[in-house]
Design an enzyme around this catalytic site. Sequence first.
Site, PDB file in Angstrom:
ATOM      1  N   GLU A 122       0.888  -1.173   0.000  1.00  0.00           N
ATOM      2  CA  GLU A 122       0.000   0.000   0.000  1.00  0.00           C
ATOM      3  C   GLU A 122       0.916   1.210   0.000  1.00  0.00           C
ATOM      4  OE1 GLU A 122      -3.259   0.018  -0.146  1.00  0.00           O
ATOM      5  OE2 GLU A 122      -3.781  -2.049   0.278  1.00  0.00           O
ATOM      6  N   CYS A 179      -2.211   9.026   2.772  1.00  0.00           N
ATOM      7  CA  CYS A 179      -1.925   8.609   1.398  1.00  0.00           C
ATOM      8  C   CYS A 179      -3.057   9.034   0.464  1.00  0.00           C
ATOM      9  CB  CYS A 179      -1.730   7.103   1.350  1.00  0.00           C
ATOM     10  SG  CYS A 179      -3.071   6.205   2.152  1.00  0.00           S
TER      11      CYS A 179
HETATM   12  P1  NAD Z   1       8.654   4.783   4.387  1.00  0.00           P
HETATM   13  O1  NAD Z   1       8.583   4.048   3.113  1.00  0.00           O
HETATM   14  O2  NAD Z   1       9.786   5.705   4.612  1.00  0.00           O
HETATM   15  O3  NAD Z   1       8.681   3.775   5.633  1.00  0.00           O
HETATM   16  C1  NAD Z   1       7.679   2.805   5.811  1.00  0.00           C
HETATM   17  C2  NAD Z   1       8.223   1.716   6.723  1.00  0.00           C
HETATM   18  O4  NAD Z   1       9.242   0.998   6.052  1.00  0.00           O
HETATM   19  C3  NAD Z   1       8.825   2.214   8.030  1.00  0.00           C
HETATM   20  O5  NAD Z   1       8.436   1.350   9.066  1.00  0.00           O
HETATM   21  C4  NAD Z   1      10.314   2.089   7.757  1.00  0.00           C
HETATM   22  O6  NAD Z   1      11.107   1.941   8.914  1.00  0.00           O
HETATM   23  C5  NAD Z   1      10.359   0.845   6.920  1.00  0.00           C
HETATM   24  N1  NAD Z   1      11.561   0.693   6.102  1.00  0.00           N
HETATM   25  C6  NAD Z   1      12.415   1.656   5.671  1.00  0.00           C
HETATM   26  N2  NAD Z   1      13.393   1.107   4.918  1.00  0.00           N
HETATM   27  C7  NAD Z   1      13.145  -0.220   4.851  1.00  0.00           C
HETATM   28  C8  NAD Z   1      13.782  -1.312   4.218  1.00  0.00           C
HETATM   29  N3  NAD Z   1      14.885  -1.151   3.466  1.00  0.00           N
HETATM   30  N4  NAD Z   1      13.251  -2.543   4.371  1.00  0.00           N
HETATM   31  C9  NAD Z   1      12.129  -2.743   5.108  1.00  0.00           C
HETATM   32  N5  NAD Z   1      11.492  -1.733   5.752  1.00  0.00           N
HETATM   33  C10 NAD Z   1      11.987  -0.490   5.616  1.00  0.00           C
HETATM   34  O7  NAD Z   1       7.247   5.527   4.533  1.00  0.00           O
HETATM   35  P2  NAD Z   1       6.820   6.577   5.632  1.00  0.00           P
HETATM   36  O8  NAD Z   1       7.565   7.843   5.399  1.00  0.00           O
HETATM   37  O9  NAD Z   1       6.878   5.955   6.974  1.00  0.00           O
HETATM   38  O10 NAD Z   1       5.257   6.793   5.273  1.00  0.00           O
HETATM   39  C11 NAD Z   1       4.813   7.695   4.337  1.00  0.00           C
HETATM   40  C12 NAD Z   1       4.475   6.989   3.047  1.00  0.00           C
HETATM   41  O11 NAD Z   1       3.516   5.976   3.291  1.00  0.00           O
HETATM   42  C13 NAD Z   1       3.817   7.901   2.022  1.00  0.00           C
HETATM   43  O12 NAD Z   1       4.351   7.656   0.752  1.00  0.00           O
HETATM   44  C14 NAD Z   1       2.361   7.495   2.060  1.00  0.00           C
HETATM   45  O13 NAD Z   1       1.638   7.765   0.905  1.00  0.00           O
HETATM   46  C15 NAD Z   1       2.474   6.044   2.308  1.00  0.00           C
HETATM   47  N6  NAD Z   1       1.204   5.530   2.846  1.00  0.00           N
HETATM   48  C16 NAD Z   1       0.449   4.700   2.075  1.00  0.00           C
HETATM   49  C17 NAD Z   1      -0.772   4.240   2.551  1.00  0.00           C
HETATM   50  C18 NAD Z   1      -1.657   3.328   1.742  1.00  0.00           C
HETATM   51  O14 NAD Z   1      -2.530   2.690   2.321  1.00  0.00           O
HETATM   52  N7  NAD Z   1      -1.501   3.247   0.432  1.00  0.00           N
HETATM   53  C19 NAD Z   1      -1.209   4.627   3.802  1.00  0.00           C
HETATM   54  C20 NAD Z   1      -0.412   5.490   4.541  1.00  0.00           C
HETATM   55  C21 NAD Z   1       0.810   5.913   4.064  1.00  0.00           C
END
Ligand code: NAD
Length: 518
Positions: A249, A283
Amino acid sequence: MESGTAETRVGESGAAGAEAIEVRNPATGDVIERVPVDPPARVAETVARVRAAQPEWEAIGIEGRYHWLGRLRDWILDNRGRILDTMQRETGKVRADAANEPAYLADIINFYGTRAAEFIGEEGVRPHTPLLAAKKLRIQYRPHPVVGIISPWNFPLILSLGDAIPALMAGAAVVIKPSEFTPLGLAEVVEAWKREVGGPDVLDCVQGIGETGGALVDTVDFVQFTGSDRTGRKVMARAAETLTPVSLELGGKDPMIVLAGADLDRAANAAAWGGMMNSGQICMSVERIYVEEPAYDEFVAKLAAEVGGLRQGADDDADPRDVGAMTSPNQSAIVADHVEDALAAGARALVGGKRADGPGDYFEPTVLVDVDHSMKVMRDETFGPVVSVMKVDDAEEALRLANDSRYGLSGSVFGERERAERVARRVECGAVNVNDVLVNYFAAGVPMGGWKQSGIGLRHGEPGIKKFCRSESLVITRFGGKREPSWYPYTRARRGLVGRLMRFFNARDLRRRFGLRP
Ligand code: NAD
């Protein structure tokens, strides 16, 4: 707000070797807690532990699992105030926005608790051909034993437990890695599941950044990831190494289309709430607005008035606010960059347009006009309290621009109902609201998932629980002799028999049934 010290790696996704996460309250900038990072070995131990408890969890069946999740629901409802306090402390949300978290969880427990049997109960299938008349066909849905959930910081409970609930209802064990910015609220609920609810040992969390997330991907049987498309790609690539299925997502750049003839008060109020709720850190936030020319001036004036009247800051009961802080300093920098880029290229800020004065990390609720698709604010995910409005000639131009995006999460169309509905059917995204915004997330019966680079897989509805299962087809012989007609020996009589029967049942005219040309 600073991110990262010698001890912390907050914000540096993927950094290895950090020992503790420093959690700050974005509304004040104060460090509120240090949380130890779980190294890969500890992730493996945690996954192994819940894996050992999973068979018994699966064996107690849907009713048994709903019993335990119902107890969690009751705990959540009884401890709402405590949950909201933690949510506000670690995210800087206003209370009204934080209130969505426990409310959603209680609703989704009841939704899947009462529908799981319908969605993943064993199914009988009628054989499609008389040749299989002696067989009983069944499909049973068995869970992926351990589901790993990696979640972002904008809704720390909805986007972690909200997926854990259908996974648990499916009979899986779950390990969650919350965002390094917001690890506290989830840890509190998981602790309550263990100590206060007394639930089986099938739900746990691990803390850390990219290294911890990667270790989780390596050890589980299914990965549910919510976050940026950048990290989503890394997670999918890593999961490919073990052929572990993923559901992603990801980000969005949601369009809103306002047609001439729309109720412009409703449309402007919806745009303000859909764009600013949770400080635009959703999002599915309204980020781009396309307005048909006859409605443009009045809509923009109403929107600017509504957004201009919003109260921002740290709220409390005595002094409630509408818009809270920016949870992640990284995101706050992206928002500022997008707005500065647009202003430098000729956009105008009718309201807001810059970071607000501290303490805490705030970006002013902002309405931009005179924007176009060359600007970052119309192309890339802003994820902040910023809406940008473009005037369009007609619905065709609105649709062309709305669909001109690498994202396709959701959108909204405002207008006279039948026309708005026709336009909505042509928006290229996973969900469209007609004369409303964001509401599809709370319509648990309909699936939600991104098109294009907004994701892979679905949340909610039947697919939202089925994805945590593997289907096992059972083909059961009800009766049969010592041999099937297709088995050995291939005597003269038997060798052509199955082919002749297949021809007989599949031909659609009498001559062909008997091998004759028409
Ligand atoms: P992010 O991608 O920076 O981090 C998400 C998660 O991934 C965190 O827990 C982070 O620690 C982890 N992570 C980071 N590097 C990783 C790796 N190499 N391997 C595994 N895990 C890793 O996102 P964010 O800044 O926390 O959230 C914002 C983003 O989330 C925005 O792009 C937003 O649109 C999206 N989002 C999507 C939805 C949806 O349902 N489509 C909902 C909410 C947020």
